[in-house]
Design an enzyme around this catalytic site. Structure first.
Site, mmCIF file in Angstrom:
data_model
loop_
_atom_site.group_PDB
_atom_site.id
_atom_site.type_symbol
_atom_site.label_atom_id
_atom_site.label_comp_id
_atom_site.label_asym_id
_atom_site.label_seq_id
_atom_site.Cartn_x
_atom_site.Cartn_y
_atom_site.Cartn_z
ATOM 1 N N CYS A 54 44.166 45.833 34.526
ATOM 2 C CA CYS A 54 45.044 45.178 33.560
ATOM 3 C C CYS A 54 46.512 45.340 33.981
ATOM 4 O O CYS A 54 46.842 46.081 34.905
ATOM 5 C CB CYS A 54 44.821 45.758 32.165
ATOM 6 S SG CYS A 54 45.372 47.461 31.990
ATOM 7 N N ALA A 57 47.757 48.884 33.892
ATOM 8 C CA ALA A 57 47.284 49.689 35.034
ATOM 9 C C ALA A 57 48.167 49.432 36.252
ATOM 10 O O ALA A 57 48.494 50.353 37.007
ATOM 11 C CB ALA A 57 45.830 49.372 35.364
ATOM 12 N N ARG A 88 44.666 57.199 41.233
ATOM 13 C CA ARG A 88 44.775 56.608 42.566
ATOM 14 C C ARG A 88 45.006 57.667 43.657
ATOM 15 O O ARG A 88 45.132 57.340 44.819
ATOM 16 C CB ARG A 88 45.902 55.565 42.598
ATOM 17 C CG ARG A 88 45.428 54.222 42.086
ATOM 18 C CD ARG A 88 46.563 53.262 41.870
ATOM 19 N NE ARG A 88 47.419 53.060 43.012
ATOM 20 C CZ ARG A 88 47.305 52.043 43.884
ATOM 21 N NH1 ARG A 88 46.365 51.166 43.734
ATOM 22 N NH2 ARG A 88 48.154 51.918 44.868
ATOM 23 N N HIS A 187 52.749 44.987 38.309
ATOM 24 C CA HIS A 187 53.599 45.360 39.448
ATOM 25 C C HIS A 187 54.980 44.717 39.277
ATOM 26 O O HIS A 187 56.012 45.349 39.482
ATOM 27 C CB HIS A 187 53.000 44.865 40.778
ATOM 28 C CG HIS A 187 51.578 45.284 41.013
ATOM 29 N ND1 HIS A 187 50.694 44.542 41.750
ATOM 30 C CD2 HIS A 187 50.881 46.372 40.596
ATOM 31 C CE1 HIS A 187 49.522 45.151 41.794
ATOM 32 N NE2 HIS A 187 49.612 46.258 41.098
HETATM 33 C C1 HCA Z 1 43.544 49.546 38.128
HETATM 34 C C2 HCA Z 1 44.113 50.171 39.365
HETATM 35 C C3 HCA Z 1 43.565 49.513 40.580
HETATM 36 C C4 HCA Z 1 42.085 49.484 40.672
HETATM 37 C C5 HCA Z 1 41.440 50.774 40.829
HETATM 38 C C6 HCA Z 1 40.013 50.694 41.293
HETATM 39 C C7 HCA Z 1 44.214 50.144 41.796
HETATM 40 O O1 HCA Z 1 43.686 48.366 37.956
HETATM 41 O O2 HCA Z 1 42.955 50.250 37.382
HETATM 42 O O3 HCA Z 1 39.298 49.725 41.014
HETATM 43 O O4 HCA Z 1 39.575 51.638 41.975
HETATM 44 O O5 HCA Z 1 44.751 49.390 42.559
HETATM 45 O O6 HCA Z 1 44.156 51.330 41.953
HETATM 46 O O7 HCA Z 1 43.971 48.191 40.600
#
Ligand code: HCA
Length: 522
Positions: A54, A57, A88, A187
């Site tokens: 989203c 995120a 991450r 972003h």
């Molecule tokens: C997110 C973050 C994410 C995806 C993480 C994932 C990222 O949208 O929650 O699927 O492992 O880039 O870390 O987009």
């Protein structure tokens, strides 16, 4: 054939869904003088289990997550805070005395009563509490879905608290999860606010002869550390990374660099443009994923500065660093040659990592992005033709102009032209499609159903995506590598990272454990 696979993927859908998905699934073909067009950055069809994240995120987790000395307060339910809390695996190096708030999860922990009566008071109290405890240089506030729905004015609260606290820069992000079609909107919202409230606010920058910014590098698994190690060996000073291993002061002094080097162009290319317009810093595309790509990027930086001593030093570093990488390649390649990979990540990684797989002799048979726009697939030249729709209009574009004091062209128009005439590309990046084999599949916003079907049909030797796909793919008996968080591994960038990646992929594609699994179709 790939066309038959496309038909097979679409067969299960109701006609309207099939029609929509058909535009996002492309069989790569070589067209004369152009690249095939793909549909991207449009809404996921309701009911489909998307791989996307989203907007919140993308803003809180991806862009601001790796910044260590800003207190990042999530205004929302605790689940949202928990979700974006270091998942991450961004690493950071605060040094012996530096502040590091990344291990904390700051949240207003909204409850039902806050939704009903409003959460602004609670947010003010949270900002005050964070300030009293830590006295940080900056506090950032992130909106989650309920905040947008009830209309808490997080910007007014932040302005009021900034004024009240006096020595703390408080600003907020309207990054409600639903705001864009994917995390890409987050972003953009994050980068806009960092540019508006932080970049250029401090003039005492690191000293150095060759000063760059590194944009779109997030220090996952220590990637940024490896890139910084290599840059330092070459004598190149990295003023600010947006935003891996970053600090408040790095952002504040980014206008002092003489070149912006853009890694993940999807998440940040507009910042490179703004730095050029406002401060006169030119930008180039780089890629430190893959040993050859790393060498090429270093040479490009050397060519930009045009100094023989720097270029010689870069060549010496490449020669020295390449030797152990080549040895690792020679050892691993007999076991990886000819194996196949699928990559569904990010807005640049699905492209960048194809270089590393190629160094292993592995072929990428299908790839796509979660949150890309058409230029990431087809190349930057398509930007003027992109359709502006209600969703893209919803994301603010900041208007910037040359700063009356700080604007300084880094090279004369003649110098820039000279470089361009010698084949040097400023402000440009290639798309993924032209770099992929004819007959391969390129799929935007892949979903759970299509992922499983692709695996069933092709049985690739490895599948790369994110946490949501991790276990469902493994249950099909296929090794799965996360290329957002790197699982528990990394770094994979630069020279040492390339050798790490070779060994990791060798281990994964040659493990016998997967043959003991029984997939649903077996
Ligand atoms: C997110 C973050 C994410 C995806 C993480 C994932 C990222 O949208 O929650 O699927 O492992 O880039 O870390 O987009």
């Amino acid at each position: 054939t790939a066309s038959a696979v496309k038909e097979e993927l679409l067969k299960k859908y109701p006609p309207k869904v099939a029609r929509k998905r058909a535009a996002s699934i492309l069989v790569n073909e070589a067209l004369e003088n152009s690249t095939p067009e793909i549909q991207a950055n449009v809404r996921t069809i309701p009911g489909v289990i998307t791989m996307r994240g989203c907007t919140y995120a993308g803003c809180k987790g991806v862009i601001m997550g790796p910044t260590r000395d800003i207190v990042n307060i999530v205004h929302g339910p605790i689940g949202c805070s928990f979700y974006a809390w270091l998942t991450r695996r961004n690493q950071t190096d605060p040094g012996p005395d530096g502040q590091n708030y990344m291990p904390y999860a700051f949240s207003t922990d909204m409850q039902d009563s806050d939704i009903i009566f409003g959460g602004e008071k609670k947010l003010k109290a949270a900002i005050q509490e964070a300030y009293d405890l830590f006295h940080p240089k900056g506090i950032c506030v992130f909106a989650t879905c309920p905040v947008g729905l009830i209309g808490d004015d997080i910007h007014a609260v932040s302005r009021e608290m900034k004024e009240k606290l006096g020595d703390c820069n408080v600003f907020a992000f309207s990054c409600e999860g639903y705001k864009g079609v994917s995390q890409s909107a987050g972003h953009h919202i994050a980068n806009n606010q960092v540019f508006r409230h932080l970049v250029g606010t401090e003039d005492r920058a690191k000293e150095g002869e060759y000063k760059i910014n590194l944009l779109g590098e997030y220090n996952i698994g220590g990637d940024g550390f490896e890139i910084d190690r290599v840059l330092k060996r070459c004598g190149i000073t990295n003023i600010a990374t947006f935003s891996g291993n970053s600090s408040y002061d790095q952002f504040a002094t980014a206008h002092k660099a003489d070149l912006s080097c853009v890694m993940c162009h999807r998440s940040i290319n507009y910042v490179a443009d703004m730095l050029e317009t406002k401060y006169g810093i030119p930008w180039i595309k780089v890629n430190f994923i893959g040993a050859e790509a790393t060498a090429k990027s270093l040479r490009k930086i050397g060519q930009y500065f045009g100094d023989k001593a720097l270029q010689d030093r870069i060549e010496a570093v490449i020669a020295e660093e390449m030797a152990p990488v080549k040895a690792a390649q020679a050892e691993v390649r007999p076991r990886t040659q000819g194996k196949t990979a699928m990559l569904f990540v990010g807005g640049s990684r699905a492209h960048h990592y194809q270089e590393l797989f190629a160094e292993l002799g592995m072929k990428t048979i299908a790839a796509g992005y979660e949150f890309a726009h058409r230029d990431d697939y087809e190349g930057r030249q398509v930007i003027p033709n992109l359709k502006v729709d209600a969703d893209s209009r919803n994301i603010e574009e900041i208007e910037v102009s040359a700063d009356p004091v700080a604007y300084k062209p880094r090279k004369s128009a003649g110098e820039m032209q000279g470089l361009e005439e010698s084949g040097f590309a400023f402000k440009d990046y290639d798309g993924m499609i032209p770099d992929m084999d004819k007959g391969s599949l390129v799929i935007d916003d892949l979903n759970q159903y299509e992922a499983e079907k692709l695996v069933e049909i092709f049985k690739p030797d490895i599948f790369c995506a994110g946490i949501k796909e991790k276990y469902s793919i493994q249950k099909l008996g296929i090794p799965m590598k996360q290329l957002h968080s790197y699982d528990y591994g990394g770094p994979y960038a630069g020279f040492k990272g390339a050798a790490n990646f070779y060994r990791e992929i060798d281990r994964m594609v040659n493990s016998r454990v997967w043959s003991y699994m029984k997939a649903p179709w077996q």
